[in-house]
Design an enzyme around this catalytic site. Structure first.
Site, PDB file in Angstrom:
ATOM      1  N   HIS A   1       0.959  -1.132   0.037  1.00  0.00           N
ATOM      2  CA  HIS A   1       0.084  -0.058  -0.126  1.00  0.00           C
ATOM      3  C   HIS A   1       0.927   1.134   0.128  1.00  0.00           C
ATOM      4  CE1 HIS A   1      -2.926  -2.782   2.236  1.00  0.00           C
ATOM      5  NE2 HIS A   1      -3.523  -2.761   1.128  1.00  0.00           N
TER       6      HIS A   1
ATOM      7  N   LYS B   1     -15.460  -6.868   5.655  1.00  0.00           N
ATOM      8  CA  LYS B   1     -14.184  -7.793   6.164  1.00  0.00           C
ATOM      9  C   LYS B   1     -14.113  -7.703   7.756  1.00  0.00           C
ATOM     10  CE  LYS B   1     -11.419  -7.271   2.167  1.00  0.00           C
ATOM     11  NZ  LYS B   1     -10.046  -6.536   1.433  1.00  0.00           N
TER      12      LYS B   1
ATOM     13  N   ARG C   1      -2.042  -6.119  -8.092  1.00  0.00           N
ATOM     14  CA  ARG C   1      -1.061  -7.209  -8.262  1.00  0.00           C
ATOM     15  C   ARG C   1      -1.408  -8.281  -9.447  1.00  0.00           C
ATOM     16  NH1 ARG C   1      -2.640  -8.144  -1.978  1.00  0.00           N
ATOM     17  NH2 ARG C   1      -4.499  -7.357  -3.108  1.00  0.00           N
TER      18      ARG C   1
ATOM     19  N   SER D   1      -2.709  -7.818   3.285  1.00  0.00           N
ATOM     20  CA  SER D   1      -2.866  -7.423   4.813  1.00  0.00           C
ATOM     21  C   SER D   1      -3.136  -8.750   5.532  1.00  0.00           C
ATOM     22  CB  SER D   1      -3.842  -6.503   4.977  1.00  0.00           C
ATOM     23  OG  SER D   1      -3.796  -5.288   4.425  1.00  0.00           O
TER      24      SER D   1
HETATM   25  P1  ADP Z   1     -10.078  -3.450  -0.237  1.00  0.00           P
HETATM   26  O1  ADP Z   1     -10.748  -3.903   0.868  1.00  0.00           O
HETATM   27  O2  ADP Z   1     -10.331  -2.341  -1.008  1.00  0.00           O
HETATM   28  O3  ADP Z   1      -9.539  -4.693  -1.079  1.00  0.00           O
HETATM   29  P2  ADP Z   1      -7.302  -3.308   0.788  1.00  0.00           P
HETATM   30  O4  ADP Z   1      -6.625  -2.697   1.892  1.00  0.00           O
HETATM   31  O5  ADP Z   1      -6.977  -4.921   0.599  1.00  0.00           O
HETATM   32  O6  ADP Z   1      -8.495  -2.941   0.507  1.00  0.00           O
HETATM   33  O7  ADP Z   1      -6.517  -2.751  -0.732  1.00  0.00           O
HETATM   34  C1  ADP Z   1      -6.577  -1.595  -0.865  1.00  0.00           C
HETATM   35  C2  ADP Z   1      -5.937  -1.412  -2.466  1.00  0.00           C
HETATM   36  O8  ADP Z   1      -4.548  -1.762  -2.374  1.00  0.00           O
HETATM   37  C3  ADP Z   1      -6.474  -2.355  -3.371  1.00  0.00           C
HETATM   38  O9  ADP Z   1      -6.568  -1.562  -4.716  1.00  0.00           O
HETATM   39  C4  ADP Z   1      -5.562  -3.559  -3.607  1.00  0.00           C
HETATM   40  O10 ADP Z   1      -5.548  -3.916  -4.740  1.00  0.00           O
HETATM   41  C5  ADP Z   1      -4.214  -2.772  -3.233  1.00  0.00           C
HETATM   42  N1  ADP Z   1      -3.187  -3.473  -2.936  1.00  0.00           N
HETATM   43  C6  ADP Z   1      -3.201  -4.320  -1.654  1.00  0.00           C
HETATM   44  N2  ADP Z   1      -2.039  -4.964  -1.500  1.00  0.00           N
HETATM   45  C7  ADP Z   1      -1.160  -4.545  -2.646  1.00  0.00           C
HETATM   46  C8  ADP Z   1       0.208  -4.564  -2.882  1.00  0.00           C
HETATM   47  N3  ADP Z   1       0.765  -5.822  -2.152  1.00  0.00           N
HETATM   48  N4  ADP Z   1       0.598  -3.977  -3.820  1.00  0.00           N
HETATM   49  C9  ADP Z   1      -0.137  -3.112  -4.698  1.00  0.00           C
HETATM   50  N5  ADP Z   1      -1.519  -2.834  -4.397  1.00  0.00           N
HETATM   51  C10 ADP Z   1      -2.129  -3.510  -3.400  1.00  0.00           C
END
Ligand code: ADP
Length: 163
Positions: A17, A41, A90, A128
């Protein structure tokens, strides 16, 4: 002026992130990280904790702010004057979900554009959920999350083990 919103659950923020935020903040004038208040979630950290951990990790980025949001992302984008939604992609896991979401958002708000940044090679398999999973099993995750996240993560895992 281009303002963008980067929405997510961020439970907790990972280096994946952070990498997206650092890169997006160079491409726009102003970047608002939108931390989803009510997630479908089950989160490990509450909203205030997720916001604080994100905010503490981006103090070096003057054009980035962190706030909570609820409801449709496109509505929040319009409310705060953001014309761009930033998402991270990803290669193996995100394309289908993110493209469906982008198309749905465009259907609801043609004036708001979704821009996806490809995850850096080293963060392609980072999420995460994976961080929480391996940390709970005792792995060192100091390469995977910003340093300010390490203590809260360890403490929360210890609290859970005590229960
Ligand atoms: P959500 O609940 O919206 O999926 P996340 O916190 O999991 O929220 O992710 C927010 C954004 O960050 C999403 O666009 C997700 O694809 C992106 N993201 C999560 N992990 C990574 C990573 N390792 N590299 C790049 N983008 C990521």
């Amino acid at each position: 002026m281009v303002r963008a919103i980067y929405p997510g659950t961020f439970d907790p923020i990972t280096n994946g992130h952070l990498d997206i935020v650092e890169r997006a903040s160079r491409a726009v004038d102003d970047l608002v990280v939108g931390v989803v208040a009510l997630s479908t979630k089950q989160t490990m950290f509450n909203l205030d904790e997720r916001i604080k951990m994100f905010a503490d990790a981006v103090t070096h980025l003057p054009n980035v702010s962190v706030q909570s949001y609820s409801g449709l992302t496109v509505n929040v984008a319009r409310d705060i004057g953001a014309s761009v939604i930033v998402r991270g992609l990803r290669i193996t896991s995100d394309f289908e979900y993110e493209s469906e979401m982008a198309l749905m958002n465009r259907k609801m708000a043609e004036d708001v554009e979704t821009v996806c940044l490809f995850s850096a090679l080293e963060y392609q398999i980072l999420s995460s959920s994976r961080v929480k999973e391996v940390a709970a099993l005792g792995a060192d995750v100091s390469d995977l999350v910003p340093s300010n996240v390490l203590n809260p993560l360890v403490e929360r895992l210890e609290e859970r083990q005590e229960k």
